[in-house]
Design a protein around this motif. Structure first.
Motif, PDB file in Angstrom:
ATOM      1  N   THR A 395       0.801  -1.220  -0.095  1.00 28.11           N
ATOM      2  CA  THR A 395       0.029   0.029   0.055  1.00 28.11           C
ATOM      3  C   THR A 395       0.955   1.386   0.038  1.00 28.11           C
ATOM      4  O   THR A 395       2.157   1.274   0.097  1.00 28.11           O
ATOM      5  N   ASN A 396       0.315   2.284  -0.194  1.00 29.27           N
ATOM      6  CA  ASN A 396       0.958   3.592   0.034  1.00 29.27           C
ATOM      7  C   ASN A 396       0.874   4.139   1.284  1.00 29.27           C
ATOM      8  O   ASN A 396       1.033   5.362   1.742  1.00 29.27           O
ATOM      9  N   ASP A 397       0.438   3.310   2.647  1.00 31.93           N
ATOM     10  CA  ASP A 397       0.030   3.803   3.919  1.00 31.93           C
ATOM     11  C   ASP A 397       1.307   3.571   4.691  1.00 31.93           C
ATOM     12  O   ASP A 397       1.888   2.471   4.566  1.00 31.93           O
ATOM     13  N   LEU A 398       1.606   4.265   5.875  1.00 30.83           N
ATOM     14  CA  LEU A 398       2.434   4.090   6.895  1.00 30.83           C
ATOM     15  C   LEU A 398       1.892   3.596   8.068  1.00 30.83           C
ATOM     16  O   LEU A 398       0.821   4.367   8.373  1.00 30.83           O
ATOM     17  N   ALA A 399       2.366   2.826   8.804  1.00 35.54           N
ATOM     18  CA  ALA A 399       1.536   2.200   9.917  1.00 35.54           C
ATOM     19  C   ALA A 399       2.843   1.320  10.606  1.00 35.54           C
ATOM     20  O   ALA A 399       3.857   1.366  10.197  1.00 35.54           O
ATOM     21  N   PHE A 400       2.441   1.107  12.037  1.00 30.26           N
ATOM     22  CA  PHE A 400       3.280   0.268  12.852  1.00 30.26           C
ATOM     23  C   PHE A 400       2.142  -0.604  13.842  1.00 30.26           C
ATOM     24  O   PHE A 400       0.948  -0.275  13.867  1.00 30.26           O
ATOM     25  N   ARG A 401       2.736  -1.681  14.471  1.00 36.70           N
ATOM     26  CA  ARG A 401       1.990  -2.327  15.481  1.00 36.70           C
ATOM     27  C   ARG A 401       2.561  -1.714  16.794  1.00 36.70           C
ATOM     28  O   ARG A 401       3.514  -1.484  17.045  1.00 36.70           O
ATOM     29  N   ASN A 402       1.530  -1.996  17.618  1.00 40.54           N
ATOM     30  CA  ASN A 402       1.683  -1.698  19.208  1.00 40.54           C
ATOM     31  C   ASN A 402       0.467  -2.657  19.956  1.00 40.54           C
ATOM     32  O   ASN A 402      -0.506  -2.384  19.848  1.00 40.54           O
ATOM     33  N   GLY A 403       1.292  -3.345  20.721  1.00 39.21           N
ATOM     34  CA  GLY A 403       0.279  -4.189  21.475  1.00 39.21           C
ATOM     35  C   GLY A 403      -0.491  -5.168  20.932  1.00 39.21           C
ATOM     36  O   GLY A 403      -1.698  -5.620  21.102  1.00 39.21           O
ATOM     37  N   GLY A 404       0.022  -5.532  19.366  1.00 44.14           N
ATOM     38  CA  GLY A 404      -0.718  -6.464  18.543  1.00 44.14           C
ATOM     39  C   GLY A 404      -1.586  -5.804  17.520  1.00 44.14           C
ATOM     40  O   GLY A 404      -2.059  -6.318  16.729  1.00 44.14           O
ATOM     41  N   SER A 405      -2.047  -4.524  17.822  1.00 42.28           N
ATOM     42  CA  SER A 405      -3.025  -3.758  17.123  1.00 42.28           C
ATOM     43  C   SER A 405      -2.402  -3.075  16.087  1.00 42.28           C
ATOM     44  O   SER A 405      -0.978  -2.755  16.061  1.00 42.28           O
ATOM     45  N   LEU A 406      -2.894  -2.691  15.036  1.00 39.70           N
ATOM     46  CA  LEU A 406      -2.583  -1.905  13.835  1.00 39.70           C
ATOM     47  C   LEU A 406      -2.856  -0.280  14.158  1.00 39.70           C
ATOM     48  O   LEU A 406      -3.958   0.141  14.280  1.00 39.70           O
ATOM     49  N   TYR A 407      -1.697   0.375  13.821  1.00 42.62           N
ATOM     50  CA  TYR A 407      -1.987   1.835  14.087  1.00 42.62           C
ATOM     51  C   TYR A 407      -1.455   2.514  12.497  1.00 42.62           C
ATOM     52  O   TYR A 407      -0.433   2.497  12.076  1.00 42.62           O
ATOM     53  N   VAL A 408      -2.456   3.242  11.759  1.00 42.46           N
ATOM     54  CA  VAL A 408      -2.077   3.853  10.637  1.00 42.46           C
ATOM     55  C   VAL A 408      -1.659   5.063  10.884  1.00 42.46           C
ATOM     56  O   VAL A 408      -2.633   6.133  11.221  1.00 42.46           O
ATOM     57  N   VAL A 409      -0.624   5.842  10.325  1.00 40.87           N
ATOM     58  CA  VAL A 409       0.019   6.998  10.701  1.00 40.87           C
ATOM     59  C   VAL A 409      -0.720   8.010   9.410  1.00 40.87           C
ATOM     60  O   VAL A 409      -0.739   8.929   9.726  1.00 40.87           O
ATOM     61  N   GLY A 410      -0.568   7.520   8.043  1.00 42.41           N
ATOM     62  CA  GLY A 410      -1.022   8.474   7.312  1.00 42.41           C
ATOM     63  C   GLY A 410      -0.558   7.699   6.122  1.00 42.41           C
ATOM     64  O   GLY A 410       0.264   6.625   5.879  1.00 42.41           O
ATOM     65  N   ARG A 411      -0.587   8.207   4.681  1.00 38.03           N
ATOM     66  CA  ARG A 411       0.082   8.008   3.413  1.00 38.03           C
ATOM     67  C   ARG A 411       1.329   8.640   3.379  1.00 38.03           C
ATOM     68  O   ARG A 411       1.578   9.536   3.983  1.00 38.03           O
ATOM     69  N   SER A 412       2.040   7.680   2.637  1.00 43.65           N
ATOM     70  CA  SER A 412       3.459   8.263   2.404  1.00 43.65           C
ATOM     71  C   SER A 412       3.610   9.441   1.900  1.00 43.65           C
ATOM     72  O   SER A 412       4.486  10.438   2.128  1.00 43.65           O
ATOM     73  N   ASP A 413       2.670   9.984   0.965  1.00 40.98           N
ATOM     74  CA  ASP A 413       2.328  11.092   0.252  1.00 40.98           C
ATOM     75  C   ASP A 413       2.085  12.265   1.110  1.00 40.98           C
ATOM     76  O   ASP A 413       2.292  13.377   0.826  1.00 40.98           O
ATOM     77  N   ASP A 414       1.775  11.897   2.433  1.00 43.35           N
ATOM     78  CA  ASP A 414       1.292  12.974   3.452  1.00 43.35           C
ATOM     79  C   ASP A 414       2.453  13.491   4.496  1.00 43.35           C
ATOM     80  O   ASP A 414       2.162  14.306   5.293  1.00 43.35           O
ATOM     81  N   VAL A 415       3.618  12.776   4.007  1.00 40.28           N
ATOM     82  CA  VAL A 415       4.957  13.558   4.926  1.00 40.28           C
ATOM     83  C   VAL A 415       5.460  14.596   4.279  1.00 40.28           C
ATOM     84  O   VAL A 415       5.969  14.536   3.184  1.00 40.28           O
ATOM     85  N   LEU A 416       5.446  15.608   4.921  1.00 36.15           N
ATOM     86  CA  LEU A 416       5.824  16.922   4.238  1.00 36.15           C
ATOM     87  C   LEU A 416       7.150  17.064   4.840  1.00 36.15           C
ATOM     88  O   LEU A 416       7.362  16.981   6.064  1.00 36.15           O
ATOM     89  N   SER A 417       8.226  17.630   4.045  1.00 35.63           N
ATOM     90  CA  SER A 417       9.438  18.196   4.260  1.00 35.63           C
ATOM     91  C   SER A 417       9.274  19.463   4.538  1.00 35.63           C
ATOM     92  O   SER A 417       9.436  20.409   3.735  1.00 35.63           O
TER      93      SER A 417
END
Length: 529
Positions: A395-417
């Protein structure tokens, strides 16, 4: 059983109530009315057609006709409120060209609104259903083409077959555990996967799942909801709905209006939240406002999905507390997850549905991948599927696991420099969403060519001629953003109400907005540097 048989199984045991038309009809009756679609498509020797799907009896009858005859259906959304009809015309023409479709069905009242479409024959649902003849049955399998949102790129047509839809619905129902006393209520547009697959087809299949006969889907039009958001909750209360769903902005709109009298929301056991980033503040506000009406916060089921999976991949377990974490935004932008008591709050999207796998690192941000039984087979128009050698859909989504659950941070396009550091646009926009004086969901974070942070927003309830009030909103914006990320926007731009470019599913088209700003095509009210 395939999708056709699953809908047939619901024919004499489940009903749909079209609230705006004041009619309640058994699925079997709607199925029979869909015979006109079969005759229409057979007379023209078509393999399928496009439909501007709407929440009406005539549309659902034609949709069931497409399933009944094993036709190919290209789902086209209704034009968003305030949309540029020339853009919508170009969008529809592009979709039909990509899919090789020359016939388009829509509601009669839309025929006079949509500009002429080049090379496309347009029909009303009512006209198609009047087609005479003996009901036609075709052994082929129904297929669906649904388009991605196009919030950061041009929409892609996702090709699904009936088996994909059934696989995803079954996985969702396994999580929801429907019973004989379940009724659903929805205003979600059928042109969106949550409305079509989740609420319409899912409710029909759930209505007879495990031998549980009976029940009803109470279907409201999205136009009705946007005019009168409280009517959604009135309907849930009146018909003792146990299952509903909405994106974040739907719950937010409901909390911004006066609470209807005599609401009973105690029967609501499932409120699926998805389709766009879910904000913890929205869930808390909704639960607090409607607790006196019997609503339980444990009804919330935040989820994650995408068109390429048909609908859902993960979901919060039913009757459990939804979860969130606060993380340091600077660390997050660097790919690390570090707790912070005043950091960005992210809502968990739950755990994988049965049969699905998600590849995401624990406490480290990375590109999310998934595998599952409803994974799409192709895009239309020659686009390449982003599938790696191990069969993971990338996908184009950024995410991580915490305590077994999925956390979606946003799309890679949405990271602004911005000024040499990474900033999550969704983090900035979450802060903006709390600013009084800005339309909910109508504030966007961008960067200019010099890597400076910009904010573009629509005013809400503030006259553009009231310089003092506008100045106060400006100060609130700068303060909110600075408090959230430690940087103040270098420029704030206010545009006319309804002029931010939106996708057909209601998301801001960030890339198109940046282009419009660069080309001086935005109807700007005022700008402050």
């Amino acid at each position: 059983m395939g999708l056709r048989d699953r809908i047939l199984d619901a024919a004499d045991g489940f009903s749909i109530s079209f609230l705006d038309e004041h009619i309640t009809v058994e699925v079997g009756t709607i199925w029979d009315r869909g015979a006109g679609f079969g005759n229409w498509i057979a007379r023209r020797d078509l393999e399928g057609c496009a439909m501007v799907l709407s929440n009406t009896f005539a549309c659902v009858a034609c949709l069931f006709g497409a399933i009944r005859t094993g036709s190919r259906l290209i789902s086209i959304p209704l034009p968003p409120r305030g949309a540029d009809l020339e853009w919508y015309q170009a969008f529809v023409e592009s979709v039909c060209q990509q899919t090789g479709t020359s016939d388009l069905l829509m509601e009669e009242e839309l025929l006079a609104v949509i500009p002429p479409l080049q090379g496309i024959r347009v029909w009303s649902y009512q006209e198609v259903l009047r087609e005479p003849g003996t009901p036609l049955e075709v052994a082929g399998d129904f297929s669906l083409v649904q388009f991605t949102s196009g919030s950061t790129a041009e929409p892609k047509g996702v090709v699904l077959n009936g088996a994909d839809v059934v696989a995803n619905v079954d996985a969702i129902l396994e999580r929801l555990a429907p019973g004989p006393n379940d009724n659903s209520c929805s205003w979600l547009p059928l042109s969106h996967d949550m409305g079509l697959i989740g609420m319409l087809l899912g409710s029909c299949i759930a209505g007879v799942a495990g031998g549980a006969r009976g029940g009803c889907l109470y279907l409201m039009t999205p136009e009705h909801f946007l005019r009168k958001p409280p009517d959604w909750l009135r309907a849930c209360s009146q018909f003792a709905a146990t299952i509903t769903a909405a994106p974040d902005f739907g719950f937010s709109l409901a909390t911004r209006r006066a609470i209807p009298a005599y609401l009973d929301l105690a029967p609501l056991r499932v409120c699926i939240a998805g389709g766009e980033p879910v904000r913890a503040s929205t869930l808390r506000s909704f639960a607090n406002q409607f607790s006196a009406s019997g609503f339980s916060s444990r009804a919330f089921c935040p989820s994650y999905g995408l068109a390429e999976a048909a609908l859902a991949v993960t979901m919060t377990p039913v009757a459990s507390d939804w979860e969130s974490v606060r993380v340091d935004t600077l660390s997050l932008a660097g790919g690390n997850v570090e707790p912070s008591s005043n950091g960005m709050e992210l809502v968990s999207s739950g755990t994988e549905l049965v049969g699905y796998e998600v590849s995401a690192e624990t406490d480290s941000v990375g590109i999310l991948k998934f595998r599952g039984p409803s994974q799409c087979h192709a895009y239309v128009g020659g686009h390449t599927l982003p599938v790696d050698n191990d069969g993971w859909f990338v996908t184009n989504d950024l995410a991580f696991r915490n305590g077994g659950s999925l956390y979606v941070v946003g799309r890679s396009d949405d990271v602004l420099s911005v000024a040499g550091r990474n900033v999550y646009a969704l983090d900035v926009e979450a802060a903006l969403n709390a600013v009084v004086g800005i339309r909910s969901g109508r504030a966007v974070a961008l960067v200019d060519p010099s890597s400076r942070l910009l904010v573009i927003a629509e005013l809400d309830g503030t006259s553009e001629s009231d310089s003092i009030a506008v100045g106060q909103v400006l100060l609130k914006i700068r303060s909110a953003v600075s408090a959230r990320i430690g940087l103040s926007p270098s420029e704030v731009i206010f545009v006319e109400r309804g002029q931010l470019p939106m996708t057909a599913s209601g998301k801001i088209r960030r890339g198109i907005l940046a282009d419009a700003l660069r080309l001086d095509q935005l109807p700007i009210i005022s700008r402050f540097r």
